[in-house]
Design an enzyme around this catalytic site. Sequence first.
Site, PDB file in Angstrom:
ATOM      1  N   GLU A 242      62.436  52.015  28.601  1.00  0.00           N
ATOM      2  CA  GLU A 242      62.796  52.045  30.023  1.00  0.00           C
ATOM      3  C   GLU A 242      62.034  50.977  30.798  1.00  0.00           C
ATOM      4  O   GLU A 242      62.597  50.253  31.618  1.00  0.00           O
ATOM      5  CB  GLU A 242      62.507  53.439  30.614  1.00  0.00           C
ATOM      6  N   ARG A 268      65.723  25.478  56.249  1.00  0.00           N
ATOM      7  CA  ARG A 268      65.352  25.969  57.578  1.00  0.00           C
ATOM      8  C   ARG A 268      64.231  25.105  58.162  1.00  0.00           C
ATOM      9  O   ARG A 268      63.182  24.920  57.533  1.00  0.00           O
ATOM     10  CB  ARG A 268      64.888  27.426  57.466  1.00  0.00           C
ATOM     11  N   GLN A 279      52.016  24.975  54.563  1.00  0.00           N
ATOM     12  CA  GLN A 279      51.292  25.467  53.390  1.00  0.00           C
ATOM     13  C   GLN A 279      51.364  26.984  53.236  1.00  0.00           C
ATOM     14  O   GLN A 279      51.446  27.514  52.135  1.00  0.00           O
ATOM     15  CB  GLN A 279      49.828  25.013  53.482  1.00  0.00           C
TER      16      GLN A 279
END
Lengths: 384, 89
Positions: A242, A268, A279
């Site tokens: 799992e 953007r 940064q």
Amino acid sequence: MYEWSEEHRELRAEFAHWYETLGEGHLEADRDSGLPPRAWERVRASGLLRLPFHAEWGGRGLDLLSTMYVLEGLGEGCRDGGLCFSICTQIVSAGIPLQRFGSAELKARHLPGICDGGTITAHAITDPNGGSDVLGMGMTAKPDGDDWILDGDKVFVTNGPVADLIVVYALTDASLGPFGLTAFLVERGTEGVLAGADVPKMGLRTSPLGELSLRGCRVPAANVLGRPGMGFAVLDHVMRWEILCSFIVQVGAMQHRLDRCVEHATRRRQFGRPIGSFQMIADQIVDMKIGVETSRRWLYDAAEGFVRGRDVTTDIAIAKVLASEANVKSALSAVQIFGGRGYLTETGLEKDLRDAVGGTIYSGTSEMQRIRIARMLGLKESQT
Amino acid sequence: MDITQVIREFVVTEYLPDTPPDELEVDYDLFRNGVINSLDLLRLISWLKDHFGIPVDELDIVPENFRTVAAIRDFVDSALPAPAERTLK
Ligand SMILES: Cc1cc2nc3c(=O)[nH]c(=O)nc-3n(C[C@H](O)[C@H](O)[C@H](O)COP(=O)(O)OP(=O)(O)OC[C@H]3O[C@@H](n4cnc5c(N)ncnc54)[C@H](O)[C@@H]3O)c2cc1C
């Protein structure tokens, strides 16, 4: 790092067109909750449920690593995290222990339906008393002639509300410690079995999750996986699968999110520059990259050790903590990097964050994984 | 040191720190007496794999193989190659 062959890449490409189809309408599906109508039909048609099962029962016969490689592609290509989670549960909850521990007769009866998805599966481990402390559970099973009688309640059963076949873990002899647990295959129609409705939750809303009550539920002894007392070994095996399968899906999702953030941060602009040139934004993206690479390596490395018979108890726990926590961090960073848009439902990123939070809880909480690691190092706790 | 003693010392050091090794009977039930919980079992299996180099398969994780020091010894014995070929760490 594991080297993938051309064959592996072809295999992943074979499923590629399904990924987007499976995630179609994921925003609406999340709003509506529950397994999206028609989604399971598409899951069945994709053949993804067949991956790790033997051809004899209709499976694809893939080994663990190849299965994970395809599932990583699923996480990268399908935006419906809940559906991906239900797919993983279907593969690992009953099929995997059945293939490993089931009798020939049980396999022949159930594995074809599990591979095909006509039989939806779940596993019920957690109960109201036993969560992290599995052996503290209240669910009991008592022998009665050729049968066992199961009594108790389970909570948090993924796929529970829609499952046809459930692996129920019950205490058969509390005085035997880890050998007091037994895994039973329980069919939905069995008298005394009642599955609750889908319980509303923070994320993974398209993966139905519910309670299960068993009252004087008679199960034939032939439905025991392995032998009575082997429930702990069965559970440990299933949890390894799992963790490896469901978190490699999340690595795929993290990779997709990283690519999306790089693209957004490049496009953007603020203050006359792309935000990625700041940064502080770059740093967050770099950490996303580190998170995805580290989690991927640990998961495949642990899987390889597991297949080779190495003791990977610690490795799996480390991989689980790393991947689940990296996923939450990556999802949170993506919301931040997208700013106000990240907070909007339509971008799909707030849903990613809600989905990710569950990962530090299911399959053993971060705390329990850390306890495992400490114990494997020989460190002891006074009370637990 | 013989295998029984190696196992006995591991069990005592790990799970019964207040017991002198020689006082742990080889047929003392480690489960009924609550000596080994699930996390302890994982560590014990890992130690058996590491120390004796035996592959413990999930199918071997049955009570008969772990219930007592004697049972663990028999399990290790059956999994190990003939004594002459053994290289204990
Ligand atoms: C989305 C989702 C899907 C799930 N699917 C399934 C499923 O299919 N089947 C199933 O059986 N269960 C499922 N679960 C349940 C899950 O496995 C449990 O929630 C989990 O094991 C924790 O148990 P609990 O909720 O009872 O929390 P508790 O055990 O009550 O823990 C509460 C808090 O205490 C901490 N804690 C507990 N013990 C210790 C300790 N010794 N030391 C330090 N901290 C400790 C925990 O880490 C946690 O932070 C699912 C859960 C979620 C969220």
